[in-house]
Scaffold this active site. Structure first.
Site, PDB file in Angstrom:
ATOM      1  N   ASP A 273       5.825  -5.602   6.094  1.00 28.01           N
ATOM      2  CA  ASP A 273       5.478  -5.858   4.698  1.00 28.01           C
ATOM      3  C   ASP A 273       4.224  -6.733   4.579  1.00 28.01           C
ATOM      4  O   ASP A 273       3.788  -7.357   5.543  1.00 28.01           O
ATOM      5  CB  ASP A 273       6.627  -6.598   3.993  1.00 28.01           C
ATOM      6  N   ASP A 274       3.708  -6.763   3.366  1.00 26.20           N
ATOM      7  CA  ASP A 274       2.707  -7.754   2.906  1.00 26.20           C
ATOM      8  C   ASP A 274       1.270  -7.544   3.368  1.00 26.20           C
ATOM      9  O   ASP A 274       0.384  -8.308   2.996  1.00 26.20           O
ATOM     10  CB  ASP A 274       3.121  -9.194   3.277  1.00 26.20           C
ATOM     11  N   HIS A 327       4.263  -2.039  -1.682  1.00 31.98           N
ATOM     12  CA  HIS A 327       5.071  -3.255  -1.762  1.00 31.98           C
ATOM     13  C   HIS A 327       4.708  -3.998  -3.052  1.00 31.98           C
ATOM     14  O   HIS A 327       4.801  -5.214  -3.116  1.00 31.98           O
ATOM     15  CB  HIS A 327       4.792  -4.125  -0.520  1.00 31.98           C
ATOM     16  N   HIS A 331       2.970  -8.810  -5.422  1.00 37.75           N
ATOM     17  CA  HIS A 331       4.196  -9.461  -4.978  1.00 37.75           C
ATOM     18  C   HIS A 331       4.968 -10.244  -6.042  1.00 37.75           C
ATOM     19  O   HIS A 331       5.463 -11.354  -5.775  1.00 37.75           O
ATOM     20  CB  HIS A 331       3.893 -10.395  -3.786  1.00 37.75           C
ATOM     21  N   HIS A 419       6.696  -8.641   9.111  1.00 42.23           N
ATOM     22  CA  HIS A 419       5.538  -8.794   8.231  1.00 42.23           C
ATOM     23  C   HIS A 419       4.262  -8.666   9.054  1.00 42.23           C
ATOM     24  O   HIS A 419       4.189  -9.223  10.155  1.00 42.23           O
ATOM     25  CB  HIS A 419       5.594 -10.134   7.496  1.00 42.23           C
TER      26      HIS A 419
HETATM   27 ZN    ZN Z   1       6.847  -9.185   0.818  1.00 43.80          ZN
END
Ligand code: ZN
Length: 472
Positions: A273-274, A327, A331, A419
């Protein structure tokens, strides 16, 4: 109405055996006997009947030569097992790929087992089980084996009549023998497209929701689907419906998965993620490439816009068979913003990715895991959470991340959360990939995991929450 795309499985002789020699011998024998004036002998040879072991073998051979369609993808073996009451004969190909031959043998054994348990060894009259296989070559490196099982029982006059006829199919990658499931051969949503096609041909019954299309063979560019008696209009016996490649849009895949995945073996989906993040993302991609592994990247739209290498990264992910997900844009907690704001989070990220990659993300993961059916509806793509949390954001320590994964028990069917913005996570990736391989795990994308382990359509707008990715 009946279309030429469907035909009833013939119970009578359809065509002559391909083997010229066997046919020649048969004709010579026949002529000699006829010349000897043996009318009774003639009747004995052609009646659907047998009295002894050699008679049963001739009986079975006649059946096989009339019922087998073969693309010659293996040596054909024939075995007879004569009994006073119950007899069986099998004819099957030996493909030369260990797992494929084992599977064919298993399918045949299952049929023999159920025949024996139903009929036993003694009874009145006579009963015969005949198992044979059609084989087809697909255009995209596949082979299909169609195992056909018929059971015949003697009537009052002693002639054998067919009482049941069933089919099992098995399609495989001819390079490594891995099974090709329907979702690997056909595009997601194929069932609805086929149902519409069958309906347009007048096969309302075959289009019904409870009829599955799992039994198929790939023949050249086309596919053949198999239905039991009663599953297709007017058809009181086993039916096959041929679907030509041009008949239905969006059903045939341009390319059948050539990664050689074997759904019967363990699979795990690693997710990041991210990202993207300059440097770290590339280090993870290097590790994936080095180990022949794949992962799914849930990217932030904002990072895609701000990272100067994101186009290169996204294209490299695609080239390495990785999956790209959304995603959100920056955020937020989706539970705390309006529907319109959620939609904006989706649209802006789709746009950022599409403008660089040429296509939109296929799946999404809500920030903090805060998603549900409603956010999924707005994103318009499958929502994916996870079942193994490495806590990499917290520990920032590669050894700890590796231990989290190794200590999570059986990983088959699981989704691992990491991540792509920490060097420690990239380092952990470098260490864990060879270990996963040594443990026999295949790494897959989340869509592949849904298809192969959970039999889910990976394009369906559905939310897969915390409790989902567990096989046991
Ligand atoms: Zn995240």
């Amino acid at each position: 109405m009946r279309s030429d795309t469907a035909r009833r499985r013939p119970t009578k002789k359809r065509r002559k055996k391909k083997s010229g020699f066997g046919c020649f011998i048969f004709v010579v024998v026949l002529i000699v006997i006829l010349a000897a004036g043996g009318f009774a002998a003639y009747k004995y040879l052609t009646a659907n009947n047998y009295d002894n072991e050699s008679g049963f073998e001739r009986f079975a051979d006649r059946y096989f030569s009339a019922n087998v369609e073969s693309d010659d993808i293996g040596d054909v073996q024939t075995e007879y097992n004569y009994g006073e009451y119950a007899s069986s004969a099998i004819q099957y190909p030996e493909i030369g790929l260990e797992n494929v031959d084992a599977r064919i043998s298993q399918l045949i054994q299952d049929e023999q087992q159920s025949f024996r348990s139903k009929y036993g060894n003694s009874g009145d009259g006579k009963v015969a089980q005949l198992i044979c296989c059609d084989t087809y070559k697909g255009d995209q490196g596949t082979g299909s084996v169609v195992v056909k099982t018929a059971v015949q029982e003697a009537d009052d006059k002693g002639d054998l009549q067919q009482v049941s006829n069933t089919v099992k199919t098995f399609t495989f990658n001819t390079e490594n023998g891995a099974e090709v499931f329907s979702l690997m051969a056909f595009e997601p949503g194929y069932r609805d497209q086929l149902a519409d096609f069958f309906k347009s041909k007048g096969f309302e019954k075959a289009a019904a929701a409870d009829v599955d299309y799992d039994r198929f063979a790939l023949n050249g560019k086309d596919a053949i689907f198999y239905f039991d008696a009663g599953q297709v209009e007017d058809m009181d016996s086993l039916t096959e419906i041929k679907v030509k490649n041009g008949d239905v849009e969006n059903v045939f895949r341009d390319e059948i998965d050539s990664r050689g995945l074997d759904p019967s073996k363990p699979m795990v989906a690693i997710t990041f993620d991210d990202g993207p993040k300059k440097g770290t993302t590339n280090r993870i991609l290097d590790a994936l490439e080095k180990n022949g592994a794949v992962a799914t990247f849930f990217e932030l739209g904002e990072n895609v816009e701000n990272c100067s290498d994101s186009e290169e990264y996204l294209k490299r992910m695609e080239k390495l068979n990785c999956e790209i997900g959304s995603h959100s844009y920056n955020h937020p907690n989706l539970f705390q913003i309006s529907d319109a704001a959620i939609k904006e989070q989706n649209d802006k990220t789709d746009e950022a990715i599409e403008s660089r990659l040429g296509k939109k993300p296929t799946v999404y993961r809500p920030p903090y895991g805060n998603g549900n059916e409603k956010t999924t509806e707005i994103f318009g793509k499958p929502g994916i959470l996870w079942s193994v949390d490495t806590l990499d954001w917290k520990s920032r320590n590669a050894a700890s991340v590796v231990e989290q994964i190794k200590g999570s028990g059986n990983l088959d069917g699981k989704v691992i959360l990491m991540h792509s913005i920490y060097d420690s996570s990239a380092e952990a990736t470098e260490q864990i990939l060879p270990w996963l391989q040594s443990q026999g795990y295949q790494t897959v994308t989340v869509s592949e995991l849904l298809m192969y382990k959970y039999n889910e359509d990976p394009s369906a707008t559905k939310f897969y929450g915390y409790n989902y990715f567990y096989l046991d």
